[in-house]
Design a protein around this motif. Structure first.
Motif, short mmCIF file in Angstrom:
data_model
loop_
_atom_site.label_atom_id
_atom_site.label_comp_id
_atom_site.label_asym_id
_atom_site.label_seq_id
_atom_site.Cartn_x
_atom_site.Cartn_y
_atom_site.Cartn_z
N GLN A 155 0.83 -1.20 0.00
CA GLN A 155 0.00 0.00 0.00
C GLN A 155 0.87 1.26 0.00
O GLN A 155 0.61 2.20 -0.76
N ALA A 156 1.92 1.25 0.83
CA ALA A 156 2.81 2.42 0.89
C ALA A 156 3.51 2.64 -0.46
O ALA A 156 3.70 3.77 -0.91
N THR A 157 3.85 1.52 -1.12
CA THR A 157 4.55 1.62 -2.40
C THR A 157 3.62 2.13 -3.49
O THR A 157 4.01 2.96 -4.33
N LEU A 158 2.39 1.63 -3.46
CA LEU A 158 1.40 2.08 -4.43
C LEU A 158 1.23 3.60 -4.33
O LEU A 158 1.25 4.32 -5.34
N ASP A 159 1.10 4.10 -3.10
CA ASP A 159 0.94 5.55 -2.89
C ASP A 159 2.16 6.30 -3.42
O ASP A 159 2.03 7.34 -4.08
N TYR A 160 3.34 5.74 -3.13
CA TYR A 160 4.58 6.44 -3.50
C TYR A 160 4.75 6.51 -5.02
O TYR A 160 5.04 7.57 -5.58
N VAL A 161 4.57 5.39 -5.70
CA VAL A 161 4.85 5.37 -7.16
C VAL A 161 3.82 6.19 -7.94
O VAL A 161 4.10 6.62 -9.07
N ARG A 162 2.65 6.40 -7.36
CA ARG A 162 1.65 7.25 -8.03
C ARG A 162 2.00 8.72 -7.89
O ARG A 162 1.60 9.54 -8.71
N ASP A 163 2.77 9.03 -6.86
CA ASP A 163 3.12 10.41 -6.55
C ASP A 163 4.45 10.83 -7.18
O ASP A 163 4.57 11.93 -7.72
N ARG A 164 5.42 9.94 -7.12
CA ARG A 164 6.78 10.26 -7.57
C ARG A 164 6.88 10.28 -9.11
O ARG A 164 6.45 9.32 -9.78
N LYS A 165 7.46 11.36 -9.63
CA LYS A 165 7.59 11.47 -11.09
C LYS A 165 9.05 11.34 -11.52
O LYS A 165 9.95 11.84 -10.85
N ALA A 166 9.27 10.66 -12.63
CA ALA A 166 10.59 10.59 -13.25
C ALA A 166 10.37 10.59 -14.76
O ALA A 166 9.39 10.00 -15.24
N PHE A 167 11.24 11.24 -15.50
CA PHE A 167 11.10 11.35 -16.96
C PHE A 167 9.70 11.85 -17.33
O PHE A 167 9.07 11.35 -18.26
N GLY A 168 9.18 12.79 -16.54
CA GLY A 168 7.94 13.48 -16.88
C GLY A 168 6.65 12.74 -16.57
O GLY A 168 5.57 13.21 -16.92
N LYS A 169 6.73 11.59 -15.92
CA LYS A 169 5.47 10.92 -15.57
C LYS A 169 5.62 10.14 -14.26
O LYS A 169 6.74 9.83 -13.85
N PRO A 170 4.49 9.82 -13.62
CA PRO A 170 4.59 9.04 -12.37
C PRO A 170 5.28 7.70 -12.65
O PRO A 170 5.00 7.06 -13.69
N ILE A 171 6.15 7.28 -11.73
CA ILE A 171 6.86 6.01 -11.97
C ILE A 171 5.89 4.82 -11.98
O ILE A 171 6.22 3.75 -12.48
N ALA A 172 4.67 5.05 -11.48
CA ALA A 172 3.63 4.00 -11.54
C ALA A 172 3.29 3.62 -12.98
O ALA A 172 2.75 2.55 -13.24
N GLU A 173 3.61 4.51 -13.92
CA GLU A 173 3.23 4.23 -15.31
C GLU A 173 4.26 3.40 -16.07
O GLU A 173 3.99 2.91 -17.16
N PHE A 174 5.46 3.25 -15.51
CA PHE A 174 6.45 2.40 -16.19
C PHE A 174 6.02 0.94 -16.10
O PHE A 174 5.51 0.49 -15.06
N GLN A 175 6.25 0.23 -17.18
CA GLN A 175 5.80 -1.18 -17.20
C GLN A 175 6.45 -1.99 -16.08
O GLN A 175 5.80 -2.83 -15.45
N ASN A 176 7.75 -1.72 -15.82
CA ASN A 176 8.42 -2.48 -14.75
C ASN A 176 7.71 -2.29 -13.41
O ASN A 176 7.51 -3.26 -12.67
N THR A 177 7.32 -1.05 -13.12
CA THR A 177 6.64 -0.78 -11.84
C THR A 177 5.32 -1.54 -11.81
O THR A 177 4.98 -2.19 -10.80
N ARG A 178 4.55 -1.44 -12.89
CA ARG A 178 3.24 -2.09 -12.91
C ARG A 178 3.38 -3.61 -12.77
O ARG A 178 2.61 -4.26 -12.06
N PHE A 179 4.36 -4.19 -13.45
CA PHE A 179 4.56 -5.64 -13.40
C PHE A 179 5.01 -6.08 -12.00
O PHE A 179 4.55 -7.11 -11.49
N LYS A 180 5.92 -5.31 -11.40
CA LYS A 180 6.37 -5.65 -10.03
C LYS A 180 5.19 -5.62 -9.07
O LYS A 180 5.02 -6.53 -8.24
N LEU A 181 4.37 -4.58 -9.19
CA LEU A 181 3.22 -4.46 -8.29
C LEU A 181 2.19 -5.56 -8.55
O LEU A 181 1.55 -6.05 -7.62
N ALA A 182 2.07 -5.95 -9.81
CA ALA A 182 1.14 -7.04 -10.15
C ALA A 182 1.61 -8.35 -9.50
O ALA A 182 0.81 -9.12 -8.94
#
Ligand code: FAD
Length: 184
Positions: free
Chosen positions: A66-93
């Motif tokens: 839960q803490a990670t989900l909140d963080y990756v939705r908030d933190r931006k890198a390369f102009g977008k939330p890191i939650a949008e990178f495929q690696n992040t989504r796959f790790k969370l899945a």
């Protein structure tokens, strides 16, 4: 009571050795009711302890997720939330899947424990699987925090340090494998 030991994690819990030198214990201080059965009485509580470790492992995974989900939705890198990178989504899945599968197993262990039918091998599986999964999941969550994940002010860093002992106490995971393998 010995000194409070300096641990790498679980800082909120003090851990010390207790020494019993020249102590005489009166018969009226008998614990457990039956003389000579202390070790068996202790053994009968082990499924409870192992289930609790498995359960706390799962709760920690859920909290870290839960803490990670909140963080990756908030933190931006390369102009977008890191939650949008495929690696992040796959790790969370992967993490969400481990938690969902683990929840079904651990809840079943708790039900069986309460009903008085949880066997030692299954309780050992809860401890073994839970603590190993906790180590993996918290490590992957920490990675998604980047450098902040290494800072003690972030909960995920403390979760990482706290997770390590789960594979050691309550009987090491190697001993859990011994117990499970004897029941096969
Ligand atoms: C923070 C903390 C809190 C604790 N709280 C308690 C508590 O409240 N009550 C309590 O009684 N104890 C407590 N302990 C002790 C804990 O249960 C033991 O540290 C643990 O069971 C491992 O025993 P040991 O340290 O003697 O390691 P050892 O038995 O020396 O093991 C060392 C290594 O050898 C391996 N090993 C040992 N035997 C075998 C074997 N037969 N086959 C394969 N590998 C083996 C182990 O898996 C481990 O990797 C606590 C420990 C810690 C760190």
């Amino acid at each position: 009571v010995g000194r409070v030991l300096d641990k790498i994690g679980m800082k909120a819990q003090d851990t010390s050795e207790l020494f019993f030198d020249d102590v005489r214990v009166g018969a009226d201080a008998l614990l457990g009711g039956v003389e000579g059965q202390g070790f068996f009485q202790l053994m009968s509580d082990l499924p409870y302890e192992r289930t609790i470790i498995g359960l706390s492992a799962l709760a920690t995974m859920e909290g870290a997720y839960q803490a990670t989900l909140d963080y990756v939705r908030d933190r931006k890198a390369f102009g977008k939330p890191i939650a949008e990178f495929q690696n992040t989504r796959f790790k969370l899945a992967e993490i969400a899947t481990q938690i969902k599968v683990g929840r079904a197993f651990i809840d079943r262990c708790v039900e069986d424990l309460v009903a008085g039918r949880l066997d030692t091998a299954t309780a050992s599986m809860a401890k073994l699987w839970g603590s190993e999964a906790q180590g993996r999941v918290v490590d992957e969550c920490l990675q998604l925090f980047g450098g902040y994940g290494f800072m003690n002010e972030y909960m995920v860093a403390r979760m990482y340090a706290d997770a390590r002992v789960q594979r050691i106490y309550g009987g090491t995971n190697e001993i859990m494998k011994e117990v499970i393998s004897r029941a096969l």
